[in-house]
Design a protein around this motif. Structure first.
Motif, PDB file in Angstrom:
ATOM      1  N   PHE A  40       0.805  -1.216   0.000  1.00  0.00           N
ATOM      2  CA  PHE A  40       0.000   0.000   0.000  1.00  0.00           C
ATOM      3  C   PHE A  40       0.844   1.274   0.000  1.00  0.00           C
ATOM      4  CE2 PHE A  40      -2.947  -3.211   1.466  1.00  0.00           C
ATOM      5  CZ  PHE A  40      -4.068  -2.915   0.700  1.00  0.00           C
ATOM      6  N   ALA A  92      -0.014   4.472   8.587  1.00  0.00           N
ATOM      7  CA  ALA A  92      -1.297   4.364   7.882  1.00  0.00           C
ATOM      8  C   ALA A  92      -1.652   5.665   7.174  1.00  0.00           C
ATOM      9  CB  ALA A  92      -2.399   3.976   8.858  1.00  0.00           C
ATOM     10  N   LEU A  95      -0.203   5.782   3.621  1.00  0.00           N
ATOM     11  CA  LEU A  95      -0.426   4.670   2.706  1.00  0.00           C
ATOM     12  C   LEU A  95      -1.556   4.962   1.734  1.00  0.00           C
ATOM     13  CD1 LEU A  95       0.027   1.655   5.150  1.00  0.00           C
ATOM     14  CD2 LEU A  95       1.694   2.621   3.540  1.00  0.00           C
ATOM     15  N   LEU A  99      -6.630   3.560   4.048  1.00  0.00           N
ATOM     16  CA  LEU A  99      -5.888   3.465   5.303  1.00  0.00           C
ATOM     17  C   LEU A  99      -5.646   4.799   6.006  1.00  0.00           C
ATOM     18  CD1 LEU A  99      -3.536   0.659   4.110  1.00  0.00           C
ATOM     19  CD2 LEU A  99      -5.282   0.460   5.875  1.00  0.00           C
ATOM     20  N   LEU A 102      -7.719   5.955   9.077  1.00  0.00           N
ATOM     21  CA  LEU A 102      -7.470   5.495  10.448  1.00  0.00           C
ATOM     22  C   LEU A 102      -6.725   6.540  11.291  1.00  0.00           C
ATOM     23  CD1 LEU A 102      -6.302   1.833   9.712  1.00  0.00           C
ATOM     24  CD2 LEU A 102      -8.518   2.570  10.637  1.00  0.00           C
ATOM     25  N   TYR A 103      -6.077   7.488  10.639  1.00  0.00           N
ATOM     26  CA  TYR A 103      -5.213   8.421  11.368  1.00  0.00           C
ATOM     27  C   TYR A 103      -5.917   9.200  12.481  1.00  0.00           C
ATOM     28  CZ  TYR A 103      -1.657  11.736  12.602  1.00  0.00           C
ATOM     29  OH  TYR A 103      -0.754  12.475  13.315  1.00  0.00           O
TER      30      TYR A 103
END
Length: 151
Positions: A40, A92, A95, A99, A102-103
């Motif tokens: 990724f 993340a 990527l 993804l 998610l931060y």
């Protein structure tokens, strides 16, 4: 970067210009995580180094970390280091795909996030197993390893 193989680890670290993910090189889960990040990270933003490698130990030393503790993943980025869930979320964020969504979890208390991280870390060998030594990565990602002993 294959020329890094024959250089002093301190010189290699001096020349690193991208974020480096330090991981437990004998952990099957950690090696799977590296393959996941590569998949990724189409732009090749990240370099990798096993914590057990000379380059990994040099990065640990420079950041005042023990050079014999391999229980956490670390991200070295812009002269700073991040560990545990903070490192995972910062990775993340860079990527491809969904993804980076998610931060925002980084705003949860680190103690709460790291409890989940520690639970996985404490059981990773039992659940996922480990190898006797850090495996040599596939040729297509080998150049992304900031480790001078891969070949």
């Amino acid at each position: 970067m294959s020329e890094w193989r024959d250089r002093d680890p301190a010189a290699v670290v001096d020349d690193v210009d991208r974020p480096v993910l330090l991981f437990d090189g004998v952990c099957n889960l950690c090696n799977g995580l590296v393959r996941f990040v590569v998949r990724f990270d189409a732009e090749g933003r990240f370099l990798f180094a096993p914590l057990q490698s000379d380059v990994g130990r040099e990065l640990l030393r420079r950041h005042g970390r023990p050079t014999d503790d391999f229980d956490t993943m670390l991200l070295v980025e812009d002269g700073e280091y991040y560990e545990k869930s903070t490192a995972a979320l910062r990775i993340a964020r860079r990527l491809d795909g969904p993804l980076p969504l998610l931060y925002p979890l980084v705003y949860l208390p680190a103690g709460l996030r790291d409890r989940v991280y520690d639970l996985v870390a404490e059981n990773r060998y039992r659940v996922f197993g480990k190898t006797d030594e850090c495996p040599v990565p596939e040729p297509e990602i080998r150049e992304r390893f900031a480790n001078r002993t891969l070949e």
